[in-house]
Design an enzyme around this catalytic site. Structure first.
Site, short mmCIF file in Angstrom:
data_model
loop_
_atom_site.label_atom_id
_atom_site.label_comp_id
_atom_site.label_asym_id
_atom_site.label_seq_id
_atom_site.Cartn_x
_atom_site.Cartn_y
_atom_site.Cartn_z
CE1 TYR A 70 -3.60 -2.26 -0.10
CE2 TYR A 70 -4.12 -1.71 2.18
CZ TYR A 70 -4.43 -2.37 1.01
OH TYR A 70 -5.56 -3.13 0.94
CG PHE A 222 -12.36 -0.74 -5.22
CD1 PHE A 222 -11.50 0.14 -4.61
CD2 PHE A 222 -11.86 -1.55 -6.23
CE1 PHE A 222 -10.16 0.22 -4.98
CE2 PHE A 222 -10.53 -1.48 -6.63
CZ PHE A 222 -9.68 -0.59 -6.00
N GLY A 232 -10.64 7.04 -4.58
CA GLY A 232 -11.22 7.32 -3.27
C GLY A 232 -12.53 8.07 -3.39
N GLY A 233 -13.00 8.56 -2.27
CA GLY A 233 -14.28 9.25 -2.25
C GLY A 233 -15.44 8.27 -2.25
#
Length: 303
Positions: A70, A222, A232-233
């Site tokens: 990551y 996701f 993202g978001g």
């Protein structure tokens, strides 16, 4: 669904009230709250990440999902490359070690800066995670595959490391049904991570059902970002927004609640760098979607 496993989960719930109110599932040998935390978007600095991880555990999170590959996230939201590989695992260790016996840390191996690791490279990746997390044994390791017709050789190496005591339990990520069958012939699979969410990744409906039948945890990634994936978001959808308003909830909470409604074996691991969003995500376990809500969300066309 395996009724014996459901009875076990029900017994766990009776003995241990889940702090995040979504119930529990036995992930390998450990009962975990069904809303965990993914470390991919921990924040803009190690200090912020450490504070957020400690807040997550204080709110009842006992299942962390991380990976040595990551990348960190910069202040402007940009993803840094493989020069920042150790950031997430290092933050977990600095925030939480020595670890509580109730905490399950899941990690993934496979991806490298040069593509998918060869089978003979997997031991080094596992040992890397052990060092970075400050552990002698990893609770759960997923093989994150890309482009393999068969996972047998890679998974077989992880099974050998399990026998050697470096890993307690094994999982699969980004896989097809044939991959699950190949792995199960070698060693038990306790969890599968595939893309899945409202209007997203519904090609994995069958995988979710098969996991439930076999008593395997299904851990979607996701689930909140959906088609936004790595950006993202929260994915925008008018039906999700409408249902969120009806429940006085956020769209992210509705997406998490829908995920949990897919079965007692489904675990949510939403990630965030925002402490307010963290608390909101965990509170999604309190939301009970109506049959009409679920039908509306199920009907949203998938990618």
């Amino acid at each position: 669904m395996n009724t014996d496993l459901v009875s076990t989960v029900a017994s766990d719930e009776a003995e241990r009230k889940s702090p995040n109110e979504a119930g529990v599932w036995r992930l390998g040998g450990q009962a975990v709250n069904r809303i965990g935390f993914g470390t991919k978007r921990l924040g803009s600095s190690p200090e912020q990440a450490i504070e957020l991880l400690r807040q997550a555990v204080a709110l009842g999170v006992d299942h962390l999902d991380t990976a040595g590959f990551y990348p960190s996230v910069g202040r402007a939201g940009e993803q840094h490359g493989f020069d920042s590989l150790e950031w997430a695992n290092d933050a977990v260790r600095r925030a939480l070690a020595p670890y509580s016996g109730e905490l399950t840390i899941a990690t993934k191996v496979g991806p490298t800066e040069h593509g998918l690791a060869r089978p003979d490279q997997l031991r080094a990746l596992v040992e890397h995670d052990l060092r970075q997390l400050g552990l002698e044994t990893l609770d759960l390791v997923y093989l994150r595959q890309t482009g393999l017709d068969s996972v047998a050789e890679h998974y077989g190496v992880l099974a050998e490391l399990q026998t050697a005591g470096l890993i307690k339990h094994l999982g699969l990520s980004n896989v097809r049904l044939e991959h699950l069958a190949q792995a199960q012939e070698i060693a038990p699979v306790v969890a599968v991570q595939n893309r899945y969410g409202v209007g997203f990744g519904r090609v994995n409906d069958t995988m979710l059902e098969v996991c439930g039948t076999q008593g395997i945890a299904f851990v979607p990634f996701f689930a909140v970002t959906a088609t936004g994936r790595e950006q993202g978001g929260v994915a925008h959808s008018d039906p999700v927004a409408t249902i969120a308003r009806a429940h006085d909830a956020t769209p992210a909470q509705i997406r998490i609640a829908w995920t949990l409604a897919k079965g007692p074996h489904v675990l949510a691991i939403p990630g965030t760098g925002n402490p307010i969003h963290l608390a909101e995500n965990i509170a999604a376990g309190r939301i009970h979607l109506t049959p009409a809500d679920l039908a509306t969300l199920d009907a949203i066309p998938s990618d």
